[in-house]
Design an enzyme around this catalytic site. Structure first.
Site, short mmCIF file in Angstrom:
data_model
loop_
_atom_site.label_atom_id
_atom_site.label_comp_id
_atom_site.label_asym_id
_atom_site.label_seq_id
_atom_site.Cartn_x
_atom_site.Cartn_y
_atom_site.Cartn_z
N GLU A 14 -3.05 6.35 3.51
CA GLU A 14 -2.89 6.76 2.15
C GLU A 14 -2.33 8.05 2.21
OE1 GLU A 14 -1.97 4.76 0.36
OE2 GLU A 14 -3.51 4.31 -1.40
N THR B 253 4.65 8.00 -5.70
CA THR B 253 3.20 8.45 -6.24
C THR B 253 3.33 10.19 -6.20
OG1 THR B 253 2.29 6.45 -5.55
CG2 THR B 253 0.85 8.34 -5.49
N1 HSE Z 1 -4.72 6.85 -8.21
C1 HSE Z 1 -3.49 7.01 -7.76
C2 HSE Z 1 -2.69 7.73 -8.67
C3 HSE Z 1 -3.01 5.78 -7.25
O1 HSE Z 1 -2.85 7.25 -9.74
O2 HSE Z 1 -1.93 8.52 -8.22
C4 HSE Z 1 -1.60 5.56 -6.55
O3 HSE Z 1 -1.63 5.45 -5.37
#
Ligand code: HSE
Length: 312
Positions: A131, A184
């Site tokens: 990640e 993201t």
């Molecule tokens: N919690 C993360 C976000 C999940 O909302 O940025 C995305 O990978």
């Protein structure tokens, strides 16, 4: 029994945040999923191949599965490597845990090849290195459900990872995935760095309410708690159609939902399969009208995360 030389894993899509639980709550889906096949090598190092058309990096340090496996190999006291074949069933940048699935699938497969020395918590910890490659942050809200299945709460990442794995509530999930990409990193860049206390109070009340609703199967409480006062308002501008999709899904009987992870997918939770299909169609109709191609996914919350489907 001798250890296998090759293991194939199906690693499912997941929904991070689940409305109010930014970076802490996650749910596991049954489909779509990535397929990750690992074959043991007796020399150190990783050889990564993608059997899909997404043109993802195959340099182990820049590949989400590679980074997770390099972290795992640092924990193993033998000169060992893997050949890694990844077939992505989850489109990158979809908001349903594409990077988490490949990283989770890789460490689950490696664990099986090694005779399962690592527990789920350690596997989540290792997969988080993937990640970090994808989004710059070692967050576990997709990784935890991708490995543990069901519904997960990441109570803490630091100083020590604390993951609470809970049984899957008997709900059905509808997902619409409009075919545009939200990165993201960019979706995190628009977030506020400070939150007024009054909003924070409403948000953590909803997180508690949602967890309680899932555990007691109280669908009305789940419905009330599926509201995000902090992250969704900041990201809404990145997601054309979000407001209409929600309105229509609620009219079709959905309990509630919101942005899946950092988007562009939108999820809705539903009390049964027929309502989930109706909610998915209702959301799809919004994008059809806007002339934006989309995919729909409907399924129950999966009780099992990434799993071995074949060994040789
Ligand atoms: N919690 C993360 C976000 C999940 O909302 O940025 C995305 O990978």
């Amino acid at each position: 029994m001798p250890l296998p030389s090759s293991v194939t894993v199906h690693a499912p899509a997941t929904i991070a945040n689940v409305g109010c639980g930014f970076d802490v709550l996650g749910l596991c889906l049954t489909a779509p999923y990535d397929t990750v096949r690992l074959t043991r090598r007796d020399q150190p190092g990783l050889i990564i191949r993608h059997l899909d058309d997404y043109d993802l990096p195959t340099d182990p340090n820049r590949n989400v599965a590679g980074a997770a496996l390099l972290a795992l190999l640092r924990e193993v006291d033998e000169p060992l490597g893997f050949e890694v074949e990844i077939t992505k069933g989850i489109r990158p940048g979809s908001g349903i845990g594409s990077s988490a699935a490949s990283a989770a699938g890789a460490v689950v497969a490696a664990n099986a090849l090694l005779g399962n020395p690592f527990d789920n918590k350690k596997l989540v910890d290792l997969a988080m290195y993937g990640e970090a490659v994808a989004s710059g942050v070692r967050h576990a809200d997709n990784i935890a459900p991708a490995i543990c299945g069901g519904f997960t709460l990441v109570r803490a990442v630091l100083p020590v990872l604390d993951v609470v794995a809970l049984p899957a509530p008997p709900l059905w999930v509808a997902v619409v995935h409009p075919q545009f990409e939200v990165k993201t990193r960019e979706a995190r860049a628009v977030l506020p760095t400070q939150v007024p206390l009054a909003l924070a109070v409403r948000q953590w009340a909803n997180v508690g309410g949602l967890v309680a609703g899932f555990l007691t199967h109280d669908n009305e409480l789940i419905s009330r708690a599926l509201e995000d006062y902090i992250v969704e308002p900041a990201r809404a501008a990145l997601l054309p159609g979000l407001g209409d999709a929600r309105k229509r899904a609620l009219a079709a009987g959905a309990l509630g939902g919101g942005i899946s992870g950092s988007g562009p997918s939108i999820f809705m939770l539903n009390h049964d399969e027929a309502t989930a299909h109706a909610a998915a169609e209702a959301m799809g109709s919004v994008y059809r009208k806007m002339g934006i191609a989309f995919h729909l996914h409907v399924g129950p919350i999966a009780s099992e995360g990434a799993r071995v489907v074949a060994t040789e």
